[in-house]
Design an enzyme around this catalytic site. Structure first.
Site, PDB file in Angstrom:
ATOM      1  N   ASP A 272       0.870  -1.182   0.000  1.00 16.78           N
ATOM      2  CA  ASP A 272       0.000   0.000   0.000  1.00 16.78           C
ATOM      3  C   ASP A 272       0.904   1.228   0.000  1.00 16.78           C
ATOM      4  OD1 ASP A 272      -2.256   1.869   0.635  1.00 16.78           O
ATOM      5  OD2 ASP A 272      -3.334   0.002   0.961  1.00 16.78           O
ATOM      6  N   HIS A 295       2.275   1.852  -3.250  1.00 19.58           N
ATOM      7  CA  HIS A 295       1.380   2.787  -3.925  1.00 19.58           C
ATOM      8  C   HIS A 295       1.933   4.198  -3.961  1.00 19.58           C
ATOM      9  CE1 HIS A 295      -2.435   0.103  -3.244  1.00 19.58           C
ATOM     10  NE2 HIS A 295      -1.457  -0.513  -3.892  1.00 19.58           N
TER      11      HIS A 295
END
Length: 462
Positions: A272, A295
């Site tokens: 993430d 991310h």
């Protein structure tokens, strides 16, 4: 010469005799131990030597170093019963060592190298009498069973209400997340979908100040790896965070309601956001950070469920992104429209700077998304978090899908976006590619960009 009386001469001789006797006696007394030893060694029959008195040990020198303060010093978890075999539950030993250290001044908790310590969820709570160093050189292993974690919104290793806490060393915090990511039971599935690092955080600091984390590795957390909540004066450096790129919700470092944070010289790879900055954060400096997989570095999501957001004075400088989904991103929530209609969020994000960002094979390097939604049904709302004074300076490298994506609110357009030194090259791969996109985005270009970003509207707003 005068005559000397017989009585006077006798008096003088008597004084001389007494003096000589005293000197002889003193000399004999001084050499008595040597003489007795010689007599015993030769089998003599002198008087038996007296029994020596028990020794109370040497008296301390008045110049020796003072002892450590009462209760202070080093507290090894091994001294409190930890086995370090990776199988035995060492939670109570860690709790006891911490309790002893918390009462000391100053103190250090030792987690020795070459040992694996199985530890269940635990809270290292304060306030303590003085600063504490948590010296982590071994490995701390999380349990994998749901019962071991308990129920509710949980963290694994919590440091709570502390001032002047240092976590340092070359050790590893192993979350054993691979046992969780593939689980399909309903409870875990529902928690896995929760955002903002609410559950299964590997390390969490709450209500603490003057915090330093350095040298350690945190890997394979079930979800968020390292979280700071309601804390201030934080420094993180020389830390490694590592989990697979497809591990769900495994943010690297998560900041919430925290002020005065410095993160530098750190390697982050996860499933993430490498770094996530949430509401209540200000005066954040991120520098010399490597990110990937993951991310990217994100501010938000903000404004979920009609909440008010506030983020200001954030700088990200000299960051390297490799193979990430985004580079630098700001995201604010749409409301999740399931059974009731809620207004969107409110508040602000301002004074943000992304400088000298290097990218390699990043899908979308620059993103503002005020329509963020991680559910299948979301509804665009009239209110939104206001974004202003956002600078992108020296963002360079390669992208694979789209160079710039600015999707701002209809009622709260993005204001004062500044672009300078944007040089992004398409790395052609399979799949569609897109041109720069802007919606309700206002600002200026400080020179030519590659590719040309003509969609950014001049000025502050319509």
């Amino acid at each position: 010469m005068g005559r000397v009386s017989v009585r006077g001469l006798a008096t003088v001789l008597l004084v001389v005799f007494v003096a000589c006797s005293c000197f002889a006696t003193c000399g004999a007394t001084r050499d008595l131990p040597t003489w007795l030893a010689g007599r015993r060694g030769s089998g003599g029959s002198g008087r038996p030597a007296p029994k020596p008195k028990p020794s109370s040990g040497p008296s301390p020198s008045p110049r020796s170093s003072p002892p450590a303060p009462q209760g202070g010093g080093a507290f090894s978890v091994l001294d409190y019963g930890a086995k370090g075999d990776g199988v035995t539950d060492d939670t109570k030993a860690f709790q006891a060592a911490w309790a002893a250290a918390c009462e000391g001044s100053p103190s250090k908790v030792l987690v020795p190298a070459d040992s694996d310590f199985l530890v269940a969820p635990i809270s290292f709570s304060g306030p303590c009498k003085s600063n504490i160093v948590f010296q982590l050189d071994g490995k701390i292993i999380a349990p994998t069973g749901g019962k071991a974690w308990g129920s509710g919104l949980l963290q694994w290793l919590e440091f709570r209400l502390l001032k002047g806490i240092i976590i340092q060393g070359q050790g590893i915090i192993e979350g054993q997340g691979n046992a969780w990511w593939s689980r399909d039971d309903p409870i875990w599935t529902s928690r896995r979908r929760m955002t903002s690092c609410l559950v299964y955080q590997a390390v969490r600091f709450y209500g603490s100040s003057d915090v330093t984390v350095t040298g350690i590795t945190i890997q394979n957390s079930p979800q968020c790896h390292l979280k700071f909540d309601s804390s201030h004066a934080i420094e993180v450096f020389g830390v490694t965070v590592s989990s697979p790129g497809d591990s769900p919700n495994t943010d690297g470092i998560h900041l919430q309601n925290s002020v005065g944070v410095s993160i530098h010289d750190t390697n982050l790879g996860c499933g993430d956001d490498c770094i996530s900055v949430q509401t209540g954060c200000s005066n954040i400096m991120v520098k010399n950070v490597n990110c990937g997989p993951g991310h990217g570095i994100s501010i938000g999501g903000l404004g979920k469920d009609n909440t008010q957001a506030s983020v200001s004075n954030v700088t990200v400088q000299n960051a390297n992104m490799v193979g990430t989904m985004t580079g630098v991103r700001i995201k604010t929530w749409q409301v999740i429209h399931i059974s009731s209609v809620l207004e969107g969020g409110s508040g602000y994000v301002k004074n943000i700077r992304f400088s000298k960002i290097k990218l390699s094979q990043v899908a979308t390097p620059i993103v503002i998304d005020q329509f963020y939604c991680d559910q299948s049904k979301c509804r665009n709302q009239t209110s939104a978090v206001a974004l202003s004074d956002i600078t992108y300076d020296g963002v360079e490298g390669t992208y694979t899908v789209q160079p710039v994506y600015f999707a701002c609110s209809d009622t709260e357009p993005c204001r004062s976006i500044h672009l300078d030194g944007i040089q992004l090259e398409l790395l052609k791969q399979r799949g569609p590619t897109l041109d720069p996109f802007c919606w309700q985005a206002y600002g200026d270009l400080q020179g030519p960009t590659e590719p040309p970003i003509t969609c950014l509207q001049n000025g502050n707003s319509k």
